[in-house]
Write an enzyme that holds these catalytic residues in place. Sequence first.
Site, PDB file in Angstrom:
ATOM      1  N   ALA A  40       0.850  -1.195   0.000  1.00  0.00           N
ATOM      2  CA  ALA A  40       0.000   0.000   0.000  1.00  0.00           C
ATOM      3  C   ALA A  40       0.882   1.239   0.000  1.00  0.00           C
ATOM      4  O   ALA A  40       2.111   1.148  -0.037  1.00  0.00           O
ATOM      5  CB  ALA A  40      -0.898  -0.009   1.233  1.00  0.00           C
ATOM      6  N   ASN A  41       0.243   2.394   0.029  1.00  0.00           N
ATOM      7  CA  ASN A  41       0.998   3.643   0.178  1.00  0.00           C
ATOM      8  C   ASN A  41       0.182   4.601   1.027  1.00  0.00           C
ATOM      9  O   ASN A  41      -0.987   4.351   1.316  1.00  0.00           O
ATOM     10  CB  ASN A  41       1.368   4.230  -1.183  1.00  0.00           C
ATOM     11  CG  ASN A  41       0.157   4.641  -1.973  1.00  0.00           C
ATOM     12  OD1 ASN A  41      -0.557   5.564  -1.611  1.00  0.00           O
ATOM     13  ND2 ASN A  41      -0.094   3.940  -3.067  1.00  0.00           N
ATOM     14  N   ARG A  42       0.819   5.683   1.441  1.00  0.00           N
ATOM     15  CA  ARG A  42       0.244   6.538   2.475  1.00  0.00           C
ATOM     16  C   ARG A  42      -0.789   7.545   1.972  1.00  0.00           C
ATOM     17  O   ARG A  42      -1.178   8.442   2.705  1.00  0.00           O
ATOM     18  CB  ARG A  42       1.357   7.285   3.227  1.00  0.00           C
ATOM     19  CG  ARG A  42       2.320   6.357   3.915  1.00  0.00           C
ATOM     20  CD  ARG A  42       3.244   7.006   4.915  1.00  0.00           C
ATOM     21  NE  ARG A  42       4.186   6.017   5.411  1.00  0.00           N
ATOM     22  CZ  ARG A  42       3.899   5.098   6.340  1.00  0.00           C
ATOM     23  NH1 ARG A  42       2.730   5.074   6.916  1.00  0.00           N
ATOM     24  NH2 ARG A  42       4.803   4.215   6.709  1.00  0.00           N
TER      25      ARG A  42
END
Lengths: 234, 234
Positions: A40-42
């Site tokens: 995932a990413n932020r």
Amino acid sequence: EILGAIEEMLSPQQQILKGRRVLVTSGPTHEPIDPVRFIANRSSGKQGHAIAAAARAAGAEVVLVSGPAEVADPQGVRTLHVESARDMMAAVEENLPVDCAIFAAAVADWRVADASDQKIKKDAGGAPTLHLVENPDILASIARHHTLRPRLVVGFAAETEQVVAHAKAKRERKGCDWIVANDVSPATGIMGGDLNTVHLVSAAGVEDWPSASKAEVARRLVARIAAALGEAGR
Amino acid sequence: EILGAIEEMLSPQQQILKGRRVLVTSGPTHEPIDPVRFIANRSSGKQGHAIAAAARAAGAEVVLVSGPAEVADPQGVRTLHVESARDMMAAVEENLPVDCAIFAAAVADWRVADASDQKIKKDAGGAPTLHLVENPDILASIARHHTLRPRLVVGFAAETEQVVAHAKAKRERKGCDWIVANDVSPATGIMGGDLNTVHLVSAAGVEDWPSASKAEVARRLVARIAAALGEAGR
């Protein structure tokens, strides 16, 4: 006086995008490793969702293609929920043609080449190595679309160093019209936060916008989009 | 009659864990790849947070060590927020001794060996390969703690196949007292959902609990914990 003029231009009465079709992507993508783990990413989706809401408030018909964002679907906006970059690509293509496409999602550049159907067991022979492969490049694909390129294609660049230099290079490489660039180093608090400090990179040069709420950045961007589409004629 | 007795036992008036210190972990952990990307898992934190709330309602002094969960901190529970498995391990150790520790978090088994300080660029030489290394094993470490082992150590097992067999093996391997096992295959809807169907694996055998809300599973587990601590004497 100037502020007043801007506010009037941005007021809900001013349907500056009436009759326009706008597509926005927002949020992160999730790329599966196995049924319970993913990369995932932020990205929170706050900036992209704010742009979709602002475009809607300006009278546009808006389609929002959203990864698993932290924020709620904007009211009055048709929102399509996707997980992976490939899902997002398919949803975008299905919703062309549009007058303007704004790619605010933080799409994963890579996915795991050999995602597992079952949960990978810890005791099954040491720590695994994840081989990644490139995901489809949604921004470049749509910006270079042979038949359905939107008149205005806006990309985002989330960088942690050399923000403007990377954004300029990205604009050229992707073939889009504008890049909205920002510094997402953890110290800035921009990723997941409510404020944003962006640079608008176009063929004309680079504008450094003052730090503002993501809602305000969205309204300002929508005003610029309306002006650009207006100049290009209906 | 049985239902009534259970309800009375579980009513807020019944402070069945009064005077007990309980530690609960909950949520996923996030393991960084670079400043914007990470490895995550689908744990919402709903079950762990419900257990912390139920233990608090039963009169315990509760510490909740939570990864980035989707749900809000439970009222009246001291909640410590962590990101990675290593952060969670440190927070757990700092909060010993306790009478009972319940490890409901979905802790990442692995982290990226060489996480990057800067965002990894897509054009920097092909798709990267992520080399993983094993994270500290919080459950096993605490269950085998030489001086501060809680009297009752409860682990969780999230499986997608051979659920009970894996949970039995896990109980032996980790040295904990109980394993709460459930099937987290996407088709069950348990991960992220409001219902749970669990098996309680102990030295005495396996109990198959009926499908129930995560709040109900939490109350039932708390009642069992209170009984076990009571048998062991104060």
